[in-house]
Motif scaffolding. Structure first.
Motif, PDB file in Angstrom:
ATOM      1  N   GLY A   1      73.318  32.320  93.015  1.00  0.00           N
ATOM      2  CA  GLY A   1      72.961  31.800  91.703  1.00  0.00           C
ATOM      3  C   GLY A   1      71.492  31.487  91.543  1.00  0.00           C
ATOM      4  O   GLY A   1      71.042  31.149  90.435  1.00  0.00           O
ATOM      5  N   ALA A   2      70.714  31.593  92.627  1.00  0.00           N
ATOM      6  CA  ALA A   2      69.296  31.250  92.565  1.00  0.00           C
ATOM      7  C   ALA A   2      68.426  32.413  92.111  1.00  0.00           C
ATOM      8  O   ALA A   2      67.258  32.210  91.787  1.00  0.00           O
ATOM      9  N   ASP A   3      68.969  33.629  92.102  1.00  0.00           N
ATOM     10  CA  ASP A   3      68.189  34.799  91.719  1.00  0.00           C
ATOM     11  C   ASP A   3      68.060  34.845  90.207  1.00  0.00           C
ATOM     12  O   ASP A   3      69.060  35.004  89.494  1.00  0.00           O
ATOM     13  N   PRO A   4      66.828  34.705  89.661  1.00  0.00           N
ATOM     14  CA  PRO A   4      66.682  34.713  88.203  1.00  0.00           C
ATOM     15  C   PRO A   4      66.865  36.090  87.586  1.00  0.00           C
ATOM     16  O   PRO A   4      67.012  36.210  86.373  1.00  0.00           O
TER      17      PRO A   4
ATOM     18  N   GLY B   1      80.610  45.127 100.067  1.00  0.00           N
ATOM     19  CA  GLY B   1      80.573  43.706 100.382  1.00  0.00           C
ATOM     20  C   GLY B   1      79.142  43.187 100.373  1.00  0.00           C
ATOM     21  O   GLY B   1      78.239  43.853 100.886  1.00  0.00           O
ATOM     22  N   ARG B   2      78.927  42.025  99.765  1.00  0.00           N
ATOM     23  CA  ARG B   2      77.593  41.417  99.794  1.00  0.00           C
ATOM     24  C   ARG B   2      77.519  40.549 101.048  1.00  0.00           C
ATOM     25  O   ARG B   2      77.831  39.358 101.022  1.00  0.00           O
TER      26      ARG B   2
ATOM     27  N   VAL C   1      77.805  35.671 104.861  1.00  0.00           N
ATOM     28  CA  VAL C   1      77.271  34.914 105.995  1.00  0.00           C
ATOM     29  C   VAL C   1      76.904  33.492 105.575  1.00  0.00           C
ATOM     30  O   VAL C   1      77.225  32.515 106.267  1.00  0.00           O
ATOM     31  N   LEU C   2      76.245  33.352 104.430  1.00  0.00           N
ATOM     32  CA  LEU C   2      75.837  32.028 103.974  1.00  0.00           C
ATOM     33  C   LEU C   2      77.032  31.159 103.613  1.00  0.00           C
ATOM     34  O   LEU C   2      76.968  29.928 103.727  1.00  0.00           O
ATOM     35  N   ASP C   3      78.124  31.789 103.172  1.00  0.00           N
ATOM     36  CA  ASP C   3      79.337  31.022 102.896  1.00  0.00           C
ATOM     37  C   ASP C   3      79.894  30.372 104.157  1.00  0.00           C
ATOM     38  O   ASP C   3      80.508  29.305 104.097  1.00  0.00           O
TER      39      ASP C   3
ATOM     40  N   GLY D   1      76.477  30.325 100.093  1.00  0.00           N
ATOM     41  CA  GLY D   1      76.533  31.638  99.446  1.00  0.00           C
ATOM     42  C   GLY D   1      76.416  31.559  97.941  1.00  0.00           C
ATOM     43  O   GLY D   1      75.653  32.306  97.318  1.00  0.00           O
ATOM     44  N   ALA D   2      77.165  30.628  97.330  1.00  0.00           N
ATOM     45  CA  ALA D   2      77.115  30.482  95.875  1.00  0.00           C
ATOM     46  C   ALA D   2      75.741  30.014  95.415  1.00  0.00           C
ATOM     47  O   ALA D   2      75.227  30.460  94.380  1.00  0.00           O
ATOM     48  N   LEU D   3      75.119  29.113  96.192  1.00  0.00           N
ATOM     49  CA  LEU D   3      73.782  28.628  95.848  1.00  0.00           C
ATOM     50  C   LEU D   3      72.771  29.765  95.898  1.00  0.00           C
ATOM     51  O   LEU D   3      71.921  29.902  95.008  1.00  0.00           O
TER      52      LEU D   3
END
Length: 316
Positions: A208-211, A189-190, A195-197, A203-205
């Motif tokens: 998706g922010a990691d390049p 599990g991530r 937690v951010l969700d 969580g999705a933001l």
């Protein structure tokens, strides 16, 4: 004991590295392979501000932090140009052979977190998320209270991040949570995203922010705290200063338990942080020793001089 001085030699190397990277980055922008980001613009503005004498010291001290942000933004664009094939199964196989288990799935299966965070993981998530803020806070405190240690800290931090980013490009490695999605390790599990969700759906933001999601080796989440801890301990004789080591140790456990890194990534991160700090200390001490020798030679009294042809009373 050699007197500690501002590690100008180490910072000269850092500034030279920034200049080389800046030239390469501008070249990539000119060929339209890398987009011009806001960080690039701010960096150019700060470099221009560095030409003003009154601002030169502040710009010189803080521009490396922005430079690291520019490098981070460039990771995604540099990946197709530099990065090799992603190492997916190899790190998991190595961990299984050495430890006998897959560390992240084992921890989450026994301690919780496989389907969501448990209460005691929340501080670990918070510690994980301050990865980019902690170096700035540590730098601000050193810049305000211990300026002699600030420049060495900046040099070590910049060196750690540069070598870490280079490692991401030369040895791209799939983290456990992503390897689990490909069926290479048991379910992981991530926890950070979970937690951010629950905190406004971030969580999705965040995910998706990691390049460069395949940047797991080495763990910079561990290497940077190691630099911070060693810098804060430097020059402290009180045993309580050793408590700073709890920072890299707790985050070492956190990144594995949260499913973000393998144990090998953690070991490499600890070694990278300690090694870069030691290199900067060595360069600083060599520079201090050289400066001490030069100063002693400059102020050494000259031998008495006599007139040519004059002999003292006891000379033959």
């Amino acid at each position: 004991m050699v007197a500690r001085v501002r590690p100008a030699a180490a910072l000269r190397l850092v500034n030279a590295g920034i200049a080389v990277y800046a030239v390469a980055s501008v070249a990539l922008v000119a060929t339209h392979r890398v987009g011009l980001t806001s960080e690039h613009v701010i960096l150019l503005v700060l470099v221009a501000a560095g030409l003003v004498p009154r601002l030169r010291v502040v710009v010189r001290d803080w521009v490396p932090f922005l430079f690291i942000a520019v490098m981070f933004e460039d990771l995604g664009a540099l990946q197709p140009l530099v990065a090799g094939s992603v190492h997916a199964a190899g790190p998991a196989i190595l961990e299984r052979r050495v430890l006998g288990v897959d560390a992240a799935p084992w921890l989450q299966a026994h301690l919780g977190g496989l389907v969501g965070a448990v209460w005691w993981q929340l501080p670990l998530v918070g510690e994980y998320l301050v990865h980019f803020l902690a170096p700035l806070l540590a730098g601000g405190w050193l810049w305000w209270r211990h300026r002699a240690r600030f420049e060495g800290y900046v040099a070590a931090y910049t060196l750690v991040m540069a070598l870490g980013f280079a490692g991401y490009l030369l040895y791209p490695e799939m983290p456990p949570w992503l390897a689990a999605q490909h069926g290479l390790v048991p379910p992981v599990g991530r926890v950070v995203v979970s937690v951010l969700d629950h905190l406004g759906g971030f969580g999705a933001l965040y995910s998706g922010a990691d390049p460069f999601p395949n940047g797991a080796m080495p763990s910079l989440h561990v290497a940077v705290p190691m630099v911070i801890a060693l810098t804060m301990m430097a020059g402290q004789r009180r045993r309580i200063s050793r408590l700073w080591l709890l920072y890299p140790l707790t985050i070492s456990f956190a990144v594995v338990d949260l499913g973000e890194h393998y144990v090998s990534d953690v070991v490499a991160g600890l070694a990278l942080g300690a090694g870069c700090w030691a290199v900067v200390e060595m360069v600083s001490r060599l520079a201090a020793r050289r400066a001490s020798v030069s100063a002693a030679a400059t102020f050494a009294p000259s031998p008495p001089r006599t007139c040519e042809g004059h002999r003292g009373p006891f000379e033959a």
